[in-house]
Design a protein around this motif. Structure first.
Motif, short mmCIF file in Angstrom:
data_model
loop_
_atom_site.label_atom_id
_atom_site.label_comp_id
_atom_site.label_asym_id
_atom_site.label_seq_id
_atom_site.Cartn_x
_atom_site.Cartn_y
_atom_site.Cartn_z
N GLY A 66 0.80 -1.23 0.00
CA GLY A 66 0.00 0.00 0.00
C GLY A 66 0.83 1.26 0.00
N ASP A 67 2.03 1.23 -0.54
CA ASP A 67 2.83 2.43 -0.70
C ASP A 67 3.09 3.15 0.63
OD1 ASP A 67 4.27 4.30 -2.13
OD2 ASP A 67 2.50 5.55 -2.56
N GLY A 68 3.44 2.40 1.63
CA GLY A 68 3.81 3.01 2.92
C GLY A 68 2.62 3.50 3.72
N LEU A 69 1.45 2.97 3.41
CA LEU A 69 0.19 3.37 4.05
C LEU A 69 0.28 3.46 5.58
CD1 LEU A 69 -3.01 3.48 3.71
CD2 LEU A 69 -2.94 1.01 3.82
N ILE A 70 0.84 2.44 6.20
CA ILE A 70 0.88 2.42 7.66
C ILE A 70 2.06 3.24 8.19
CG2 ILE A 70 1.13 0.95 9.71
CD1 ILE A 70 -0.36 -1.25 8.17
N SER A 71 3.22 3.04 7.58
CA SER A 71 4.40 3.73 8.11
C SER A 71 4.27 5.26 8.02
CB SER A 71 5.68 3.23 7.45
OG SER A 71 5.55 3.23 6.06
N LYS A 72 3.57 5.74 7.00
CA LYS A 72 3.36 7.20 6.90
C LYS A 72 2.53 7.70 8.07
CE LYS A 72 3.55 7.49 1.88
NZ LYS A 72 2.65 7.33 0.72
N LEU A 73 1.50 6.95 8.41
CA LEU A 73 0.66 7.36 9.56
C LEU A 73 1.45 7.28 10.86
CD1 LEU A 73 -2.69 5.66 8.55
CD2 LEU A 73 -2.33 8.11 8.89
N VAL A 74 2.31 6.27 10.96
CA VAL A 74 3.15 6.14 12.14
C VAL A 74 4.10 7.34 12.22
CG1 VAL A 74 4.99 4.78 13.23
CG2 VAL A 74 2.99 3.62 12.25
N ASP A 75 4.72 7.69 11.10
CA ASP A 75 5.67 8.80 11.08
C ASP A 75 4.99 10.13 11.40
OD1 ASP A 75 7.80 7.20 10.59
OD2 ASP A 75 7.70 7.40 8.40
N GLN A 76 3.75 10.27 10.96
CA GLN A 76 3.00 11.51 11.27
C GLN A 76 2.58 11.57 12.74
OE1 GLN A 76 0.71 12.17 7.08
NE2 GLN A 76 -0.55 11.93 8.86
N GLY A 77 2.74 10.45 13.44
CA GLY A 77 2.31 10.41 14.84
C GLY A 77 0.85 10.07 15.01
N ASP A 78 0.21 9.59 13.94
CA ASP A 78 -1.22 9.27 14.02
C ASP A 78 -1.48 7.88 14.57
OD1 ASP A 78 -1.51 11.72 12.88
OD2 ASP A 78 -1.95 10.98 10.87
N LEU A 79 -0.52 7.00 14.43
CA LEU A 79 -0.64 5.65 14.97
C LEU A 79 0.52 5.43 15.94
CD1 LEU A 79 -1.40 3.53 11.74
CD2 LEU A 79 -3.02 4.14 13.54
N SER A 80 0.17 5.22 17.21
CA SER A 80 1.24 5.17 18.22
C SER A 80 1.67 3.75 18.56
CB SER A 80 0.75 5.84 19.50
OG SER A 80 -0.31 5.07 20.04
N GLY A 81 0.82 2.79 18.28
CA GLY A 81 1.13 1.42 18.70
C GLY A 81 0.79 1.17 20.15
N LYS A 82 0.18 2.18 20.80
CA LYS A 82 -0.24 2.02 22.18
C LYS A 82 -1.29 0.91 22.27
CE LYS A 82 -2.37 4.88 25.76
NZ LYS A 82 -3.81 4.62 25.69
N LEU A 83 -1.14 0.08 23.28
CA LEU A 83 -2.03 -1.09 23.39
C LEU A 83 -3.50 -0.69 23.39
CD1 LEU A 83 -2.41 -4.14 23.83
CD2 LEU A 83 -2.29 -3.71 26.29
N GLY A 84 -4.25 -1.24 22.43
CA GLY A 84 -5.69 -1.03 22.38
C GLY A 84 -6.13 0.18 21.57
N ALA A 85 -5.17 1.00 21.08
CA ALA A 85 -5.55 2.15 20.25
C ALA A 85 -5.75 1.66 18.82
CB ALA A 85 -4.46 3.22 20.30
N ALA B 144 -7.29 2.17 14.77
CA ALA B 144 -7.71 3.10 13.71
C ALA B 144 -8.32 2.30 12.57
CB ALA B 144 -6.52 3.89 13.21
N LEU B 145 -9.43 2.84 12.06
CA LEU B 145 -10.14 2.19 10.95
C LEU B 145 -9.89 2.99 9.68
CD1 LEU B 145 -12.35 0.30 9.70
CD2 LEU B 145 -14.05 1.87 10.64
N LEU B 146 -9.35 2.34 8.65
CA LEU B 146 -9.07 3.02 7.38
C LEU B 146 -9.93 2.40 6.29
CD1 LEU B 146 -5.15 2.93 7.57
CD2 LEU B 146 -6.70 4.60 8.59
N ALA B 147 -10.55 3.28 5.48
CA ALA B 147 -11.44 2.78 4.43
C ALA B 147 -10.68 2.63 3.11
CB ALA B 147 -12.61 3.74 4.24
N ARG B 148 -11.07 1.66 2.33
CA ARG B 148 -10.53 1.45 0.98
C ARG B 148 -9.02 1.64 0.92
NH1 ARG B 148 -14.08 -1.29 -2.14
NH2 ARG B 148 -16.14 -0.76 -1.38
N PRO B 149 -8.27 0.91 1.72
CA PRO B 149 -6.82 1.10 1.76
C PRO B 149 -6.18 0.76 0.41
CG PRO B 149 -7.48 -0.84 3.00
CD PRO B 149 -8.74 -0.14 2.62
N ALA B 150 -5.32 1.65 -0.03
CA ALA B 150 -4.67 1.48 -1.34
C ALA B 150 -3.84 0.20 -1.38
CB ALA B 150 -3.77 2.69 -1.61
N GLY B 151 -3.90 -0.48 -2.52
CA GLY B 151 -3.05 -1.64 -2.73
C GLY B 151 -3.55 -2.93 -2.11
N LEU B 152 -4.64 -2.84 -1.34
CA LEU B 152 -5.16 -4.03 -0.68
C LEU B 152 -6.42 -4.54 -1.36
CD1 LEU B 152 -4.97 -3.37 3.15
CD2 LEU B 152 -3.15 -3.64 1.48
#
Ligand code: BES
Ligand code: MN
Ligand code: ZN
Length: 495
Positions: free
Chosen positions: A39-58, A60-68
């Motif tokens: 998905g062209d860095g779909l997850i890592s970009k969100l991680v780098d932006q600080g939108d996905l922290s990896g905190k237990l139980g947090a 995020a729902l993404l619609a129509r993810p590219a490349g999947l």
């Protein structure tokens, strides 16, 4: 609910929703990595932006993810990689499901089950995931006209396996998890049903319905006159103030020849007003949950019967309604229990032990391999252990160890509390063989010590679920606990 396994690549799975995990410190799981690549860095970009922290139980729902191939992607935080164990796995699974609660997802593929979970083999990964989904699908609407929000629509769960060789274990676990959820949801339904509907006769009817529904299951209901003939005066004294007749409900499941049964006894007070020792008003409605022990042992039986486990299990539910009236038991009354021991009732609100002692005496006639009572017995247990762990007391420390270990494995924790003669000594009475209360100090244990006096002929344990059977406040509702613990314990009996 259908449950299957897969070893396919996360990006290539055509489904309504795929679930993958990320750890904290920007560490992606293998499945998240595969999706990121496709998905062209779909997850890592969100991680780098600080939108996905990896905190237990947090989650995020993404619609129509590219490349999947999937229509939706849930990325859920798994916390720190080297502490990711079964409790964290369970919590992350539940959080991922919660994030798609109000969607139209019908089938979901979870890659969390392909993660290495510390001390949690594929069997338990399958079991905890299927159980979580079964619980997720629960709603209580029978007494509401407004049935919103609508029920989640998930009908199929696919669990990813890290290795092809894990698939059988994952599948067996999922099958057991689904059965456990059936039991938990029955427990929750019985608990949540209001006390003007769920009275002792209703519980007896529910037991009869179970016996109709499942094979190898038989029901017997003792009426007040039967109990009188058996000398169950302690049990009967509790329902004296109520217009509802008391019942003793027995379910026998036989699927292991003539082996001795395990016996579960559940406290079935369908409403506990306190009786003449009337409770204060606030939150008194929650005393409809005082049949939580009965609901749990009936739920455990439903799970065992649904899974057709090769065991012998008997469930016994003494059931009454504790109400004040001109015919109610008074503080100071002395009753003779089925065991022959006399009891001075100093507080009519300590009624659970009065119904349980006769049920436990009755149960011991069957020579059980283990005898376990489950009861919302004391407010003191909630003070001691909070809402997180059930309290365990026993006359056999190895049984307590087994129960506590079952609770750990099933993510339904319990804690072993002591029983010593000194606690039993607090129950001394001037007018009977023992009193039904032992003073404020150690209230959870003196309640257990009371039951101990009636269980000398069995390998017995008492589980106080006063803190764990239901939640209060905005999330008010029955939890289905400790069905997972009980099923784990019973599954251990099978070799
Ligand atoms: N059903 C209650 C215990 C209970 C109270 C459970 C609150 C959960 C929340 C039980 O019958 C009871 O009333 N116990 C008394 C015992 C006391 C009179 C010795 C209690 O805990 O106060
Ligand atoms: Mn009470
Ligand atoms: Zn009670």
């Amino acid at each position: 609910m259908e449950c299957v396994t897969t070893t396919a690549d996360a990006a290539k799975k055509a489904t309504d929703c795929v679930i993958v995990g990320i750890y904290d410190k920007k560490r992606l799981s293998e499945a998240a990595e595969a999706i990121d690549d496709a998905g062209d860095g779909l997850i890592s970009k969100l991680v780098d932006q600080g939108d996905l922290s990896g905190k237990l139980g947090a989650a995020a729902l993404l619609a129509r993810p590219a490349g999947l191939k999937a229509k939706r992607l849930v990325v859920v935080g798994l916390g720190t990689k080297n502490t990711f164990g079964r409790r964290e796995y369970h919590r992350a699974t539940r959080a991922a499901l919660a994030s798609i609660r109000s969607t139209k997802v019908r089938d979901v593929v979870s890659y969390l089950s392909a993660e290495p979970v510390r001390d949690c083999e594929p069997y338990y990964r399958g079991r905890l995931a299927a159980q979580a989904l079964g619980e997720h699908l629960y709603r209580f609407t029978s007494t509401k006209n407004d049935k919103t929000p609508p029920a989640p629509r998930i009908r199929k769960l696919t669990l990813a396996a890290a290795e092809r060789s894990d698939r059988d274990e994952l599948t067996l676990g999922a099958e057991h998890g689904a059965g456990i959820a059936v039991g938990m949801n029955l427990t929750r339904d019985l608990g949540n049903t209001p006390p003007n509907i769920c009275n002792p006769s209703y519980l007896a009817d529910q037991a009869r319905e179970m016996a109709d529904k499942y094979t190898n299951l038989e029901v017997r209901v003792l009426e007040e006159e039967d109990m009188l003939a058996l000398g169950m005066n302690s049990l009967l004294s509790v329902g004296d103030g109520s217009d509802q007749p008391s019942k003793l409900i027995q379910l026998d499941y036989r699927n292991n020849g003539d082996a001795s049964p395990a016996i579960l006894v559940g406290k079935g007070i369908t409403f506990d007003s306190g009786g003449i020792s009337l409770k204060p008003g606030p939150a008194m409605d929650e005393m409809k949950y005082d049949m939580g022990g009965a609901a749990a042992v009936m739920g455990a039986m439903a799970a065992v019967a649904a899974l057709r486990l090769p065991i012998n299990l008997t469930v016994i539910v003494p059931s009454a309604e504790n109400m004040p009236s001109g015919r109610a038991t008074r503080p100071g009354d002395v009753v003779e229990s089925m065991s022959g021991k006399t009891i001075e009732i100093l507080n009519t609100d300590a009624e659970g032990r009065l119904i349980l002692c006769d049920a436990l005496t009755y149960a011991q006639q069957y020579g059980p391999t283990m005898l376990i009572d489950v009861a919302t017995l004391t407010g003191a247990c909630v003070i001691a252990l909070g809402r997180h762990r059930s309290g365990v007391m026993t006359n056999d420390d190895t049984l307590a160890d087994e129960i506590v270990a079952a609770g750990e494995r099933a993510v339904d924790r319990a804690w072993h509390l002591p029983l010593d003669q000194e606690y039993a000594d607090q129950l001394k009475s001037n007018f009977a063989d023992l009193a039904n209360i032992g003073g404020r100090e150690g209230g959870v244990i003196t309640a257990g010590a009371f039951l101990w006096q009636f269980t000398k002929k069995a390998r017995w344990a008492h589980i106080d679920i006063a803190g764990t059977a239901w939640l209060s406040g905005g999330k008010k509702g029955a939890t289905g606990r400790p069905v997972p613990l009980l099923l784990d314990l019973l599954l251990q009996q099978i070799d």
